[in-house]
Design a protein around this motif. Sequence first.
Motif, PDB file in Angstrom:
ATOM      1  N   LEU A  48     -11.732  15.087  23.772  1.00 58.00           N
ATOM      2  CA  LEU A  48     -11.232  14.859  25.128  1.00 58.00           C
ATOM      3  C   LEU A  48      -9.892  14.141  25.036  1.00 58.00           C
ATOM      4  CD1 LEU A  48     -14.480  13.555  26.901  1.00 58.00           C
ATOM      5  CD2 LEU A  48     -13.522  15.854  26.985  1.00 58.00           C
ATOM      6  N   THR A  49      -9.062  14.303  26.062  1.00 59.66           N
ATOM      7  CA  THR A  49      -7.797  13.570  26.130  1.00 59.66           C
ATOM      8  C   THR A  49      -7.741  12.776  27.432  1.00 59.66           C
ATOM      9  OG1 THR A  49      -6.642  15.434  27.170  1.00 59.66           O
ATOM     10  CG2 THR A  49      -6.513  15.276  24.766  1.00 59.66           C
ATOM     11  N   ALA A  50      -6.904  11.761  27.430  1.00 59.94           N
ATOM     12  CA  ALA A  50      -6.666  10.946  28.620  1.00 59.94           C
ATOM     13  C   ALA A  50      -5.254  10.388  28.525  1.00 59.94           C
ATOM     14  CB  ALA A  50      -7.693   9.826  28.721  1.00 59.94           C
ATOM     15  N   ARG A  51      -4.606  10.191  29.674  1.00 63.12           N
ATOM     16  CA  ARG A  51      -3.236   9.673  29.727  1.00 63.12           C
ATOM     17  C   ARG A  51      -3.244   8.300  30.398  1.00 63.12           C
ATOM     18  NH1 ARG A  51       0.335  14.082  29.033  1.00 63.12           N
ATOM     19  NH2 ARG A  51      -0.842  16.027  28.916  1.00 63.12           N
ATOM     20  N   PHE A  52      -2.512   7.361  29.786  1.00 63.38           N
ATOM     21  CA  PHE A  52      -2.468   5.986  30.272  1.00 63.38           C
ATOM     22  C   PHE A  52      -1.025   5.511  30.381  1.00 63.38           C
ATOM     23  CE2 PHE A  52      -6.497   6.476  28.108  1.00 63.38           C
ATOM     24  CZ  PHE A  52      -7.393   5.826  28.936  1.00 63.38           C
ATOM     25  N   LEU A  85       3.971   8.899  29.224  1.00 68.36           N
ATOM     26  CA  LEU A  85       2.641   8.313  29.243  1.00 68.36           C
ATOM     27  C   LEU A  85       2.044   8.372  27.841  1.00 68.36           C
ATOM     28  CD1 LEU A  85       1.165   9.866  32.511  1.00 68.36           C
ATOM     29  CD2 LEU A  85       1.976   7.533  32.180  1.00 68.36           C
ATOM     30  N   ALA A  86       1.189   7.417  27.541  1.00 68.47           N
ATOM     31  CA  ALA A  86       0.479   7.427  26.260  1.00 68.47           C
ATOM     32  C   ALA A  86      -0.699   8.393  26.386  1.00 68.47           C
ATOM     33  CB  ALA A  86      -0.020   6.031  25.929  1.00 68.47           C
ATOM     34  N   VAL A  87      -0.789   9.324  25.449  1.00 70.83           N
ATOM     35  CA  VAL A  87      -1.863  10.324  25.450  1.00 70.83           C
ATOM     36  C   VAL A  87      -2.820   9.994  24.317  1.00 70.83           C
ATOM     37  CG1 VAL A  87      -2.419  12.772  25.285  1.00 70.83           C
ATOM     38  CG2 VAL A  87      -0.262  12.057  26.347  1.00 70.83           C
ATOM     39  N   LEU A  88      -4.086   9.815  24.667  1.00 66.91           N
ATOM     40  CA  LEU A  88      -5.115   9.553  23.670  1.00 66.91           C
ATOM     41  C   LEU A  88      -5.957  10.799  23.485  1.00 66.91           C
ATOM     42  CD1 LEU A  88      -6.567   6.049  24.631  1.00 66.91           C
ATOM     43  CD2 LEU A  88      -4.840   6.591  22.932  1.00 66.91           C
ATOM     44  N   ARG A  89      -6.264  11.099  22.228  1.00 64.94           N
ATOM     45  CA  ARG A  89      -7.220  12.162  21.920  1.00 64.94           C
ATOM     46  C   ARG A  89      -8.437  11.475  21.330  1.00 64.94           C
ATOM     47  NH1 ARG A  89      -8.080  15.947  17.622  1.00 64.94           N
ATOM     48  NH2 ARG A  89      -6.328  15.044  16.503  1.00 64.94           N
ATOM     49  N   MET A  90      -9.602  11.757  21.919  1.00 62.83           N
ATOM     50  CA  MET A  90     -10.840  11.101  21.525  1.00 62.83           C
ATOM     51  C   MET A  90     -11.841  12.140  21.048  1.00 62.83           C
ATOM     52  SD  MET A  90     -11.069   8.693  24.890  1.00 62.83           S
ATOM     53  CE  MET A  90     -10.480  10.012  25.951  1.00 62.83           C
ATOM     54  N   GLN A  91     -12.579  11.798  20.029  1.00 61.72           N
ATOM     55  CA  GLN A  91     -13.659  12.650  19.516  1.00 61.72           C
ATOM     56  C   GLN A  91     -14.968  11.970  19.886  1.00 61.72           C
ATOM     57  OE1 GLN A  91     -12.830  15.417  17.548  1.00 61.72           O
ATOM     58  NE2 GLN A  91     -14.939  16.108  17.400  1.00 61.72           N
ATOM     59  N   ILE A  92     -15.832  12.683  20.642  1.00 57.19           N
ATOM     60  CA  ILE A  92     -17.112  12.098  21.034  1.00 57.19           C
ATOM     61  C   ILE A  92     -18.253  12.996  20.564  1.00 57.19           C
ATOM     62  CG2 ILE A  92     -16.090  10.940  23.029  1.00 57.19           C
ATOM     63  CD1 ILE A  92     -17.572  12.994  24.782  1.00 57.19           C
ATOM     64  N   GLN A  93     -19.443  12.455  20.589  1.00 52.45           N
ATOM     65  CA  GLN A  93     -20.627  13.190  20.150  1.00 52.45           C
ATOM     66  C   GLN A  93     -20.814  14.439  21.001  1.00 52.45           C
ATOM     67  OE1 GLN A  93     -23.906  10.490  20.471  1.00 52.45           O
ATOM     68  NE2 GLN A  93     -23.081   9.077  18.964  1.00 52.45           N
ATOM     69  N   SER A 139      -5.200   1.627  32.763  1.00 52.36           N
ATOM     70  CA  SER A 139      -4.501   1.175  31.564  1.00 52.36           C
ATOM     71  C   SER A 139      -4.943  -0.213  31.135  1.00 52.36           C
ATOM     72  CB  SER A 139      -2.996   1.181  31.812  1.00 52.36           C
ATOM     73  OG  SER A 139      -2.566   2.491  32.067  1.00 52.36           O
ATOM     74  N   ALA A 140      -4.526  -0.575  29.940  1.00 50.57           N
ATOM     75  CA  ALA A 140      -4.843  -1.893  29.396  1.00 50.57           C
ATOM     76  C   ALA A 140      -4.138  -2.975  30.199  1.00 50.57           C
ATOM     77  CB  ALA A 140      -4.403  -1.968  27.933  1.00 50.57           C
ATOM     78  N   VAL A 141      -4.824  -4.092  30.366  1.00 44.31           N
ATOM     79  CA  VAL A 141      -4.233  -5.254  31.029  1.00 44.31           C
ATOM     80  C   VAL A 141      -3.672  -6.149  29.938  1.00 44.31           C
ATOM     81  CG1 VAL A 141      -4.705  -7.253  32.475  1.00 44.31           C
ATOM     82  CG2 VAL A 141      -5.846  -5.093  32.945  1.00 44.31           C
ATOM     83  N   SER A 142      -2.404  -6.493  30.076  1.00 44.01           N
ATOM     84  CA  SER A 142      -1.757  -7.334  29.082  1.00 44.01           C
ATOM     85  C   SER A 142      -2.023  -8.797  29.396  1.00 44.01           C
ATOM     86  CB  SER A 142      -0.253  -7.059  29.076  1.00 44.01           C
ATOM     87  OG  SER A 142       0.415  -8.014  28.299  1.00 44.01           O
ATOM     88  N   LEU A 143      -2.723  -9.479  28.484  1.00 44.42           N
ATOM     89  CA  LEU A 143      -3.027 -10.897  28.672  1.00 44.42           C
ATOM     90  C   LEU A 143      -1.746 -11.718  28.754  1.00 44.42           C
ATOM     91  CD1 LEU A 143      -5.246 -13.020  28.865  1.00 44.42           C
ATOM     92  CD2 LEU A 143      -5.184 -13.186  26.381  1.00 44.42           C
ATOM     93  N   GLU A 144      -0.754 -11.359  27.945  1.00 45.30           N
ATOM     94  CA  GLU A 144       0.516 -12.087  27.962  1.00 45.30           C
ATOM     95  C   GLU A 144       1.212 -11.942  29.311  1.00 45.30           C
ATOM     96  OE1 GLU A 144      -0.194  -9.763  25.632  1.00 45.30           O
ATOM     97  OE2 GLU A 144      -0.626 -11.010  23.889  1.00 45.30           O
ATOM     98  N   SER A 145       1.155 -10.744  29.887  1.00 50.49           N
ATOM     99  CA  SER A 145       1.778 -10.514  31.189  1.00 50.49           C
ATOM    100  C   SER A 145       1.081 -11.323  32.279  1.00 50.49           C
ATOM    101  CB  SER A 145       1.730  -9.017  31.515  1.00 50.49           C
ATOM    102  OG  SER A 145       2.185  -8.779  32.813  1.00 50.49           O
TER     103      SER A 145
END
Length: 191
Positions: A48-52, A85-93, A139-145
């Motif tokens: 699967l893919t997802a964009r962040f 955008l950052a594109v992630l490719r994920m391998q799942i069961q 998307s990820a929350v930046s603790l520093e931000s």
Amino acid sequence: MAERVMQRRSWAEVLTGAIVLAVAALFLVYALGQSGRSLGLGAGGMTLTARFDRIDGLTPGADVRIGGVKIGSVVEQRIDPQTFLAVLRMQIQGDIHVPDDSSAEITSDGLLGGKYVALVPGGSDRNLADGGEIKITQSAVSLESLLGRFIFSVTELNANNQRNPEENAPANPPANPPANPPAPAAPPARP
């Protein structure tokens, strides 16, 4: 006589080395088994893919989880040159069926923990096919931000208090401030 002692010593060293290598191989097999790499994700798995907007701190090999249970891992991350955008490719069961209205969010394992992708299944009757894309992402929350924003807002609030102390005073100060309570009496002396 000295040759026999040397031969025995060299055979003992070879045998010790072989035992050490065998134990190291067992540890390697155990470590791979515990890391989830042996879940059979490559064969029979689904991609699967997802964009962040942001994937701060997420690395290839990071977990993909549903309800806190690992069901796969991130196998690739790249930038889409058109949208940036950052594109992630994920391998799942392969036995996990993800509804097509599911969402993906980048979460952390606590304040200082590593990042992972949390899938939140939707309610659709249709499932994503192999190679499908998860459209709803957070998307990820930046603790520093967040920390920087907090410090900036506190600094701004203090600056406003120093410039206009009258504006920040309470609207209706108490008419009669409470009197200081009397000091407690000393306990009576015992005879």
